[in-house]
Scaffold this active site. Sequence first.
Site, PDB file in Angstrom:
ATOM      1  NE  ARG A 191      -2.468  -4.626   0.593  1.00 24.85           N
ATOM      2  CZ  ARG A 191      -2.613  -4.039   1.780  1.00 24.85           C
ATOM      3  NH1 ARG A 191      -1.849  -3.036   2.130  1.00 24.85           N
ATOM      4  NH2 ARG A 191      -3.524  -4.459   2.623  1.00 24.85           N
TER       5      ARG A 191
ATOM      6  CG  HIS B 274      -8.955  -4.790   2.367  1.00 29.64           C
ATOM      7  ND1 HIS B 274      -8.125  -5.879   2.239  1.00 29.64           N
ATOM      8  CD2 HIS B 274      -8.374  -4.003   3.321  1.00 29.64           C
ATOM      9  CE1 HIS B 274      -7.097  -5.757   3.057  1.00 29.64           C
ATOM     10  NE2 HIS B 274      -7.226  -4.634   3.725  1.00 29.64           N
TER      11      HIS B 274
ATOM     12  CD  GLN C 119      -9.329  -4.755   7.549  1.00 27.58           C
ATOM     13  OE1 GLN C 119      -8.183  -4.646   7.192  1.00 27.58           O
ATOM     14  NE2 GLN C 119      -9.692  -4.719   8.823  1.00 27.58           N
TER      15      GLN C 119
ATOM     16  CG  ASP D 235      -9.988   3.143   5.007  1.00 27.29           C
ATOM     17  OD1 ASP D 235      -8.855   3.252   5.504  1.00 27.29           O
ATOM     18  OD2 ASP D 235     -10.190   2.621   3.878  1.00 27.29           O
TER      19      ASP D 235
ATOM     20  CB  CYS E  64      -9.147  -1.372   7.642  1.00 27.78           C
ATOM     21  SG  CYS E  64      -8.985   0.192   6.762  1.00 27.78           S
TER      22      CYS E  64
ATOM     23  NE  ARG F 161      -6.912  -8.133   7.513  1.00 30.01           N
ATOM     24  CZ  ARG F 161      -6.099  -7.497   6.644  1.00 30.01           C
ATOM     25  NH1 ARG F 161      -5.612  -6.327   6.937  1.00 30.01           N
ATOM     26  NH2 ARG F 161      -5.839  -8.015   5.458  1.00 30.01           N
TER      27      ARG F 161
HETATM   28  N1   CP Z   1      -5.658  -3.088   7.047  1.00 29.66           N
HETATM   29  C1   CP Z   1      -4.646  -3.371   6.223  1.00 29.66           C
HETATM   30  O1   CP Z   1      -4.826  -3.940   5.145  1.00 29.66           O
HETATM   31  O2   CP Z   1      -3.426  -2.977   6.672  1.00 29.66           O
HETATM   32  P1   CP Z   1      -2.067  -2.994   5.847  1.00 29.66           P
HETATM   33  O3   CP Z   1      -2.192  -1.967   4.758  1.00 29.66           O
HETATM   34  O4   CP Z   1      -1.001  -2.656   6.839  1.00 29.66           O
HETATM   35  O5   CP Z   1      -1.872  -4.369   5.259  1.00 29.66           O
HETATM   36  N1  NVA Z   2      -8.584   2.372   1.822  1.00 26.58           N
HETATM   37  C1  NVA Z   2      -7.263   2.080   2.321  1.00 26.58           C
HETATM   38  C2  NVA Z   2      -7.245   0.777   3.047  1.00 26.58           C
HETATM   39  C3  NVA Z   2      -5.930   0.416   3.683  1.00 26.58           C
HETATM   40  C4  NVA Z   2      -5.949  -0.902   4.377  1.00 26.58           C
HETATM   41  C5  NVA Z   2      -6.292   2.070   1.156  1.00 26.58           C
HETATM   42  O1  NVA Z   2      -6.618   1.496   0.117  1.00 26.58           O
HETATM   43  O2  NVA Z   2      -5.204   2.638   1.282  1.00 26.58           O
END
Ligand code: CP
Ligand code: NVA
Length: 335
Positions: free
Chosen positions: A109, A136, A139, A232, A273, A318
């Site tokens: 990530r 993502h 997700q 989001d 998400c 998830r």
């Molecule tokens: N939706 C999601 O990716 O959540 P986190 O940032 O908590 O992993």
């Molecule tokens: N768009 C958000 C998604 C978090 C799961 C971010 O990148 O912070």
Amino acid sequence: MEKSNYLGRSFLTLKDYSPAEIIELVNLAETLRKKKKTGMPVKGCEGKNIALIFEKTSTRTRCSFEIAAADLGMHTVYLDPSASQMGKKESLKDTARVLGRMFDGIEYRGYGQKIVEDLAKYAGVPVWNGLTNEYHPTQMLADLLTIRDNFHYIKGVNLTYFGDARYNTGNSLMIMCSKMGLNFCVCAPKKYWPNEKLIEECQGYAKASGAKLRFTEDVAEGAKGADVIYTDIWVSMGEPAEIWAERIRDLYPYRVTMDTIKAASVDVIFMHCLPSFHNLNTGIGRAIYEKFGIEEMEVSDEVFESRYSRVFEEAENRMHTIKAVMYATLTGKSV
Ligand code: CP
Ligand code: NVA
């Protein structure tokens, strides 16, 4: 139908997987969910080792990888931004080659998609994208499973995304919907629509699947007929805090409220998400309230807590879908 072969493949973006392969992963996740809930063990991954690289923070994704790995009998090593040499004292290419010798799979990530692509290129083991600026994909599998759990079909479902659709979640939803035959609508000011190149690519997927893509700045038009309303946060991880003022100004009219829900289809569900700023129970939420005077952001607390909301089912999914991705790419099996 011929079975897909997932063995040794990375999972970096849904673009790399066919609709049949995507649905097979969702089916696998459903099977794994049933097994988990009935206490049936899943064999095939015992003793494998997984690296979890998180250059951005996470609750759901990290916990999903850790729990899924433990359920499958695997060990995990968590590398946070300050704990590894990657990118600071050691190049990505060197780190990838080292980790590839020690681990059976790597989750990443972080920032640019190129990083996760390079990691996969040099590690020689499956690499799973746990979120980049652009995409993502894990997700999306959870979202697809949640939508199917709710409607019992996916083709023809109308999904409208409110907010900044140029980032990971918006981009990936457009890819997922266009590949899988869901009609996708972006409802946001034009500057928050996905980039032209990606739209064009997705128009190609849509042609094959029968999906329709729409883009509108009009809230009523975006909400009309929506079976799924998705949003989001307005400022994503890694973006500068100074951007909040502009985002609030631009996206406040596009927040999801009970008026949005009422304007949608009668059976509409709300998805997100997560994490979400729907009340003042977060540090950032309170700071924004003090500076801008708004108590809720992308979604009202009323919608978030309402019977329309599927956000916690989505969060649970998830784990089951991430387990499916690891299992399929490490064993080559999908059932
Ligand atoms: N939706 C999601 O990716 O959540 P986190 O940032 O908590 O992993
Ligand atoms: N768009 C958000 C998604 C978090 C799961 C971010 O990148 O912070």
